[in-house]
Design a protein around this motif. Sequence first.
Motif, PDB file in Angstrom:
ATOM      1  N   TRP A 144       0.828  -1.214   0.000  1.00 10.78           N
ATOM      2  CA  TRP A 144       0.000   0.000   0.000  1.00 10.78           C
ATOM      3  C   TRP A 144       0.860   1.260   0.000  1.00 10.78           C
ATOM      4  O   TRP A 144       0.676   2.148  -0.839  1.00 10.78           O
ATOM      5  CB  TRP A 144      -0.922  -0.017   1.211  1.00 10.78           C
ATOM      6  CG  TRP A 144      -1.751   1.212   1.410  1.00 10.78           C
ATOM      7  CD1 TRP A 144      -1.625   2.142   2.391  1.00 10.78           C
ATOM      8  CD2 TRP A 144      -2.847   1.659   0.597  1.00 10.78           C
ATOM      9  NE1 TRP A 144      -2.560   3.131   2.266  1.00 10.78           N
ATOM     10  CE2 TRP A 144      -3.333   2.865   1.166  1.00 10.78           C
ATOM     11  CE3 TRP A 144      -3.465   1.160  -0.552  1.00 10.78           C
ATOM     12  CZ2 TRP A 144      -4.394   3.570   0.637  1.00 10.78           C
ATOM     13  CZ3 TRP A 144      -4.525   1.876  -1.091  1.00 10.78           C
ATOM     14  CH2 TRP A 144      -4.984   3.054  -0.508  1.00 10.78           C
ATOM     15  N   VAL A 145       1.830   1.341   0.927  1.00 14.55           N
ATOM     16  CA  VAL A 145       2.641   2.563   1.025  1.00 14.55           C
ATOM     17  C   VAL A 145       3.589   2.691  -0.178  1.00 14.55           C
ATOM     18  O   VAL A 145       3.853   3.799  -0.656  1.00 14.55           O
ATOM     19  CB  VAL A 145       3.427   2.615   2.352  1.00 14.55           C
ATOM     20  CG1 VAL A 145       2.484   2.650   3.534  1.00 14.55           C
ATOM     21  CG2 VAL A 145       4.392   1.447   2.481  1.00 14.55           C
ATOM     22  N   LEU A 146       4.093   1.564  -0.686  1.00 20.90           N
ATOM     23  CA  LEU A 146       5.012   1.620  -1.822  1.00 20.90           C
ATOM     24  C   LEU A 146       4.305   1.969  -3.120  1.00 20.90           C
ATOM     25  O   LEU A 146       4.899   2.582  -4.015  1.00 20.90           O
ATOM     26  CB  LEU A 146       5.750   0.288  -1.974  1.00 20.90           C
ATOM     27  CG  LEU A 146       6.791  -0.034  -0.896  1.00 20.90           C
ATOM     28  CD1 LEU A 146       7.309  -1.457  -1.059  1.00 20.90           C
ATOM     29  CD2 LEU A 146       7.941   0.965  -0.947  1.00 20.90           C
ATOM     30  N   LEU A 147       3.028   1.583  -3.222  1.00 23.48           N
ATOM     31  CA  LEU A 147       2.255   1.919  -4.418  1.00 23.48           C
ATOM     32  C   LEU A 147       2.197   3.420  -4.618  1.00 23.48           C
ATOM     33  O   LEU A 147       2.357   3.927  -5.744  1.00 23.48           O
ATOM     34  CB  LEU A 147       0.843   1.340  -4.297  1.00 23.48           C
ATOM     35  CG  LEU A 147      -0.108   1.595  -5.469  1.00 23.48           C
ATOM     36  CD1 LEU A 147       0.406   0.912  -6.732  1.00 23.48           C
ATOM     37  CD2 LEU A 147      -1.516   1.101  -5.135  1.00 23.48           C
ATOM     38  N   PHE A 148       1.993   4.157  -3.546  1.00 28.66           N
ATOM     39  CA  PHE A 148       1.953   5.623  -3.622  1.00 28.66           C
ATOM     40  C   PHE A 148       3.355   6.220  -3.620  1.00 28.66           C
ATOM     41  O   PHE A 148       3.589   7.254  -4.251  1.00 28.66           O
ATOM     42  CB  PHE A 148       1.142   6.185  -2.446  1.00 28.66           C
ATOM     43  CG  PHE A 148      -0.336   5.962  -2.554  1.00 28.66           C
ATOM     44  CD1 PHE A 148      -1.162   6.936  -3.098  1.00 28.66           C
ATOM     45  CD2 PHE A 148      -0.902   4.768  -2.130  1.00 28.66           C
ATOM     46  CE1 PHE A 148      -2.532   6.735  -3.212  1.00 28.66           C
ATOM     47  CE2 PHE A 148      -2.275   4.560  -2.234  1.00 28.66           C
ATOM     48  CZ  PHE A 148      -3.089   5.539  -2.778  1.00 28.66           C
ATOM     49  N   ALA A 149       4.287   5.562  -2.904  1.00 25.01           N
ATOM     50  CA  ALA A 149       5.657   6.087  -2.821  1.00 25.01           C
ATOM     51  C   ALA A 149       6.335   6.116  -4.179  1.00 25.01           C
ATOM     52  O   ALA A 149       7.235   6.924  -4.420  1.00 25.01           O
ATOM     53  CB  ALA A 149       6.477   5.247  -1.847  1.00 25.01           C
ATOM     54  N   ARG A 150       5.919   5.260  -5.098  1.00 25.70           N
ATOM     55  CA  ARG A 150       6.490   5.258  -6.449  1.00 25.70           C
ATOM     56  C   ARG A 150       6.225   6.584  -7.152  1.00 25.70           C
ATOM     57  O   ARG A 150       6.960   6.962  -8.066  1.00 25.70           O
ATOM     58  CB  ARG A 150       5.915   4.109  -7.265  1.00 25.70           C
ATOM     59  CG  ARG A 150       6.254   2.727  -6.725  1.00 25.70           C
ATOM     60  CD  ARG A 150       5.594   1.649  -7.556  1.00 25.70           C
ATOM     61  NE  ARG A 150       6.214   1.570  -8.880  1.00 25.70           N
ATOM     62  CZ  ARG A 150       5.648   0.953  -9.919  1.00 25.70           C
ATOM     63  NH1 ARG A 150       4.443   0.411  -9.799  1.00 25.70           N
ATOM     64  NH2 ARG A 150       6.271   0.897 -11.070  1.00 25.70           N
ATOM     65  N   ARG A 151       5.176   7.299  -6.713  1.00 24.66           N
ATOM     66  CA  ARG A 151       4.870   8.613  -7.285  1.00 24.66           C
ATOM     67  C   ARG A 151       5.387   9.738  -6.386  1.00 24.66           C
ATOM     68  O   ARG A 151       5.078  10.904  -6.623  1.00 24.66           O
ATOM     69  CB  ARG A 151       3.364   8.760  -7.484  1.00 24.66           C
ATOM     70  CG  ARG A 151       2.735   7.698  -8.358  1.00 24.66           C
ATOM     71  CD  ARG A 151       1.356   8.106  -8.830  1.00 24.66           C
ATOM     72  NE  ARG A 151       0.433   8.307  -7.736  1.00 24.66           N
ATOM     73  CZ  ARG A 151      -0.449   7.403  -7.320  1.00 24.66           C
ATOM     74  NH1 ARG A 151      -0.503   6.218  -7.927  1.00 24.66           N
ATOM     75  NH2 ARG A 151      -1.274   7.657  -6.325  1.00 24.66           N
TER      76      ARG A 151
END
Length: 203
Positions: free
Chosen positions: A117-124
Amino acid sequence: MQKAPDLIICEHCDTVYRRRHLARGEVARCVNCGAVLERHQWLGIDAQFALIMAAAIVFVIANVSPIVTLGFSGMLADTTLWGAVIAMWNDGAQIVAALTALTLFFFPLVQITLFGWVLLFARRGERAPGFGMAMSTLVKVKPWSMIEVFMLGVLVAVVKAHTYFDVVPGAGVWAFGFLTLLITVFASHDPRNLWEQTKEVRR
């Protein structure tokens, strides 16, 4: 306006340090209490996301595939992790069954889900909704994921059972072994670095 210095605070004794760039394999420790302040981050966010997706796939395989197959006098019997948990519960070992389910399924599932979950957004470069709570939960859950202990127990049990039965390791135990490797890689990576690599986005 003067830019505030890049600081890091020891979470154990609250000593404040100025953050510096770490070389590969280098670890920054608090001079007062010896706690780890920061590790060199050798995995980028995209690489972390790829690993957590691989861990999710392997986690599913590990939980639906037989762990081991036992053969005796021409008869074969196999079981999955949940088959073993149910068997322990029915045999009166409810506490052991509950601990097994928590440490081998629910806690790893929480880790994988929250990291994804956190990495999905962290990629942006963004912080996911509930980022703070997710990061706090990851720190609390991490010590309770004990897949490596399970793998050691399985290896000991297989060696002992081989004296009496024909033992064939199943796809589940290989998947758990690979999952242990992935979790070990993640354990060497400090997720707190995501606080610096992401920013709050108003929605």
